[in-house]
Scaffold this active site. Structure first.
Site, PDB file in Angstrom:
ATOM      1  N   SER A  50       0.113  -4.932  -5.380  1.00  0.00           N
ATOM      2  CA  SER A  50      -0.930  -5.316  -4.430  1.00  0.00           C
ATOM      3  C   SER A  50      -1.829  -6.367  -5.074  1.00  0.00           C
ATOM      4  O   SER A  50      -1.855  -6.523  -6.300  1.00  0.00           O
ATOM      5  CB  SER A  50      -1.728  -4.097  -3.964  1.00  0.00           C
ATOM      6  OG  SER A  50      -2.473  -3.603  -5.037  1.00  0.00           O
ATOM      7  N   ASP A  82       2.888  -7.296  -2.336  1.00  0.00           N
ATOM      8  CA  ASP A  82       2.567  -6.586  -1.098  1.00  0.00           C
ATOM      9  C   ASP A  82       1.447  -7.351  -0.368  1.00  0.00           C
ATOM     10  O   ASP A  82       0.878  -8.292  -0.930  1.00  0.00           O
ATOM     11  CB  ASP A  82       2.152  -5.145  -1.467  1.00  0.00           C
ATOM     12  CG  ASP A  82       2.286  -4.169  -0.312  1.00  0.00           C
ATOM     13  OD1 ASP A  82       2.898  -4.522   0.709  1.00  0.00           O
ATOM     14  OD2 ASP A  82       1.779  -3.034  -0.443  1.00  0.00           O
ATOM     15  N   THR A 234       0.532   5.381  -1.603  1.00  0.00           N
ATOM     16  CA  THR A 234      -0.480   6.443  -1.713  1.00  0.00           C
ATOM     17  C   THR A 234      -0.008   7.590  -2.607  1.00  0.00           C
ATOM     18  O   THR A 234      -0.748   8.055  -3.485  1.00  0.00           O
ATOM     19  CB  THR A 234      -0.840   6.968  -0.305  1.00  0.00           C
ATOM     20  OG1 THR A 234      -1.295   5.847   0.470  1.00  0.00           O
ATOM     21  CG2 THR A 234      -1.929   8.013  -0.358  1.00  0.00           C
TER      22      THR A 234
HETATM   23 ZN   LIG Z   1       1.705  -1.927   3.967  1.00  0.00          ZN
END
Ligand SMILES: [Zn+2]
Length: 292
Positions: A50, A82, A234
């Site tokens: 990310s 991402d 997550t």
């Molecule tokens: Zn996503």
């Protein structure tokens, strides 16, 4: 082996009706758990990053870690960016050796999303790098963006078709089909009919976002319907933190950091193995590598 592009692997996976797990790495230890977990199951894997993780470590460190891990294994490993709206971050990834990137213009109206995504598409294609793009609004929180689950907007089929016709060389396509990032508050309502229609009309491999919290049956149905990349973030983050905390509970007098790092690694790796197995990736390394 060197890092591989994800597009050919995802097409192969879609045709063979399995999905490649894409885990959001956090640091070197997490990248190691992702690559080692997949290696133990002889499965292809996508290490994705990310934007906030890149802001923390920098492009070069991350690329160096993942390239060295990929170099030590026989399974195909793709390095993917991402959700990103910043072309400078995308360019940094391309320069550092990422094999694919995502441009997320889903917050914009259709025409603007397409125009902005096209810029990233040209940038990536000229460099031989794959692009993931998104339409509709996936629920939950991703970086700083929050979309209430009941306000998440499903991708419109006709827009998906025209979008994919305009950008035919996408590596993977992410239409919002009712899944959400983070923890689900209620029962996820996945629009399977819409997913199937989008796959039928675009022929694109689909990225399933918001994988944490879906049941095995939901994963299987999505994969059978054409989802070839499943994102897990997550649960991986939870394992990262719980790996430390659990060892503290079991062995409160432990003062050495390495046992904590190992406990965290084992916790993350166990989840990677579970997900790879669930998505049908076990034993697929050779066929995926042959496609790449
Ligand atoms: Zn996503």
């Amino acid at each position: 082996m060197p890092l591989v592009p994800m597009k050919p692997m995802l097409r192969q996976a879609q045709a063979a009706k399995y999905a490649i797990a894409a885990f959001n790495m956090i640091d070197y230890n997490s990248a190691r758990a992702i690559v080692d977990g997949a290696t133990e199951l002889n499965a292809p894997i996508i290490v994705q990053v990310s934007v906030k993780t890149i802001k923390l470590w920098g492009h070069q460190s991350i690329a160096g870690w993942v390239k060295s891990l990929a170099g030590e294994t026989h399974i195909p490993v793709a390095l993917h960016l991402d959700h990103c709206k910043d072309l400078a971050v995308i360019q940094g990834c391309i320069d550092a050796g990422w094999t694919s990137v995502m441009y997320d213009g889903s917050a914009f109206p259709y025409e603007e999303n397409l125009a902005r995504t096209r810029e990233a598409y040209d940038l990536a294609r000229n460099a031989g790098v794959g692009l993931e793009a998104e339409i509709g609004a996936i629920g939950g929180t991703e970086d700083d963006k929050f979309v209430a689950e009941d306000e998440a907007i499903l991708a419109k089929v006709d827009e998906c078709v025209s979008f994919c016709e305009a950008l035919p060389d996408l590596a993977v396509f992410a239409p919002a089909i009712g899944t959400a990032h983070g923890e689900y508050k209620g029962e996820p309502k996945i629009a399977y009919d819409r997913l199937e229609k989008i796959v039928e009309l675009t022929g694109m491999p689909i990225a399933l976002h918001g994988g944490t919290g879906l049941t095995e049956a939901q994963f299987h149905r999505c994969i059978c319907s054409g989802c070839a990349k499943v994102n897990i973030s997550t649960m991986h983050k939870k394992r990262f933190i719980d790996g430390f905390i659990d060892l503290r509970g079991r062995d409160p007098r432990q003062k050495e950091p390495i046992p904590f790092i190992q406990a965290q690694y084992e916790a993350m790796k166990e989840d990677v193995r579970d997900m790879v197995e669930t998505f049908g990736g076990t034993g697929r390394a050779e066929e995926a590598a042959a496609a790449a």
